[in-house]
Scaffold this active site. Sequence first.
Site, PDB file in Angstrom:
ATOM      1  CG  HIS A 175      36.370  39.563  50.290  1.00 32.39           C
ATOM      2  ND1 HIS A 175      37.085  39.710  51.462  1.00 32.39           N
ATOM      3  CD2 HIS A 175      37.016  40.333  49.379  1.00 32.39           C
ATOM      4  CE1 HIS A 175      38.098  40.538  51.256  1.00 32.39           C
ATOM      5  NE2 HIS A 175      38.087  40.921  50.001  1.00 32.39           N
ATOM      6  CB  SER A 195      41.382  41.428  49.516  1.00 32.75           C
ATOM      7  OG  SER A 195      40.777  42.624  49.923  1.00 32.75           O
ATOM      8  CG  ASP A 202      36.773  37.728  54.239  1.00 32.38           C
ATOM      9  OD1 ASP A 202      36.540  36.988  53.270  1.00 32.38           O
ATOM     10  OD2 ASP A 202      37.003  38.961  54.114  1.00 32.38           O
TER      11      ASP A 202
END
Length: 482
Positions: A104, A222, A149
């Site tokens: 992402h 992230s 992911d």
Amino acid sequence: MGMMNIGRAARVLSAACALGLNLHAQPARAQEAPGRLDALQQLNTSIAALTKRVSQSVVQVMVTSYGPVDQNNGTNTDLVIGHQRSMGSGVVIAPGGFIVTNAHVVSNARRVSVVLPGTPAGDGGVRSLVKGRGRTVDAQIVGVAHEVDLALLKVDDDSLPPLPIANYDALRQGEVVFAFGSPEGLRNTVTMGIVSAVARQPDPDNPLVYVQTDAPINHGSSGGPLVNVNGELVGINTFILSDSGGSQGLGFAIPAPLVQMAYPKLRKYGHLHRGEIGIQLQTITPTLASGLGLSQDWGAMISDVAPESPADEAGLKRQDIVVSVDGEPLDGLPRLAFLLFTRSAGDRMTFGVRRGKDDLTFDLTVSERPHDFDRLTDLVDPDKSLVSKLGILAVDITEATANLAASVRLQSGVVVVGHTTNETEFANAGLMTADTIHAINGRSVTSVDGLREAIDAMKPRSPVVLQIERGGQFMYLAFELD
């Protein structure tokens, strides 16, 4: 006492207990102070040394993409598309400049660059800040696995040290861990916490499990690493649960075994190749157990076995209750699903099942899950498939190949099946493996030859807008010729 003060008090108490300190004791006599001070200094020195070592494998990921721009005038209803910039983190996973981050983080990327760690200087204090500043380099997206992911990037720097992988089976609840990354764009940040849960399944309908931690993680973290006290990769920081948008002590990291499983496949294929054994699993409930007459009302049951699959050939059957895998006792679906998710083709597995009143054992070999997209690579011709100015290899979408390209809504154009190894001036156009190019500057693209001719006919500084299809959704990639 506020939430932050409570957290700090807990940290101090935990450190004190680890060092054998008594916070409720009377003030220490003068002759006892040096020993206790030495213990605190040793703790401080150890954490600083770990931080300095791990930081050399952590990068900041900067992404440029295109998206809707809010004009904020309240009257204009036209859709305006403009540059968007976002940031995340990444960790060096292998020699040669290979970096893992979250899928992402690089979603819809037109260009990706990373800020490399600076050369270690001094003791990490104020004097070393300027010397420790890193440089920014372009990165290529090698592969993306949206189902877990994860994304793999490549930079042209062979000096970056990869982070060692921790033994996930040895991970325990309560272990001290450190989260590295660039929260809110603040590069080279480290926070400390513990493992709140080794295998947390936030979504009961999704087999993925995560390492849960209370180490502060925020937007921009992230893709960064969660490491143990040995400086080994425990997981990839991925998301948080929060009412405020900031860290509330509920952070989640993709476990290291998934990273180990995904990396070689992303590097080789550009997407995830998963093994399969041909079974469907279902959580056993009291109602299900009562209706089927099962011997227990908890755990995981095989609800289907695919014909001629490894499970079928080994002798597994519907309504078998899985009690162990490779000798590890199981009490529920999450752990079983995770074990299956991390297996690759060729791996051997031993299933322990309960069938009626009998406990049985079955050995099987994991097979490769068919992936139609791989068959497109067999059609690549080095001369006909190369679009050098875009740095890609592509094949035409025809009636014969349309069913091999996943999720193609418009069955025309060309599909990207790979990238060239040489640097090209348009290597950062944002194209990814499996993208389908449908148009260039509003004109339909029906063949690789047509795409190449259109690009070659353009003059320097000409705007290029590619209409592509990615994951079943249309989008535009825009850039200028040099």
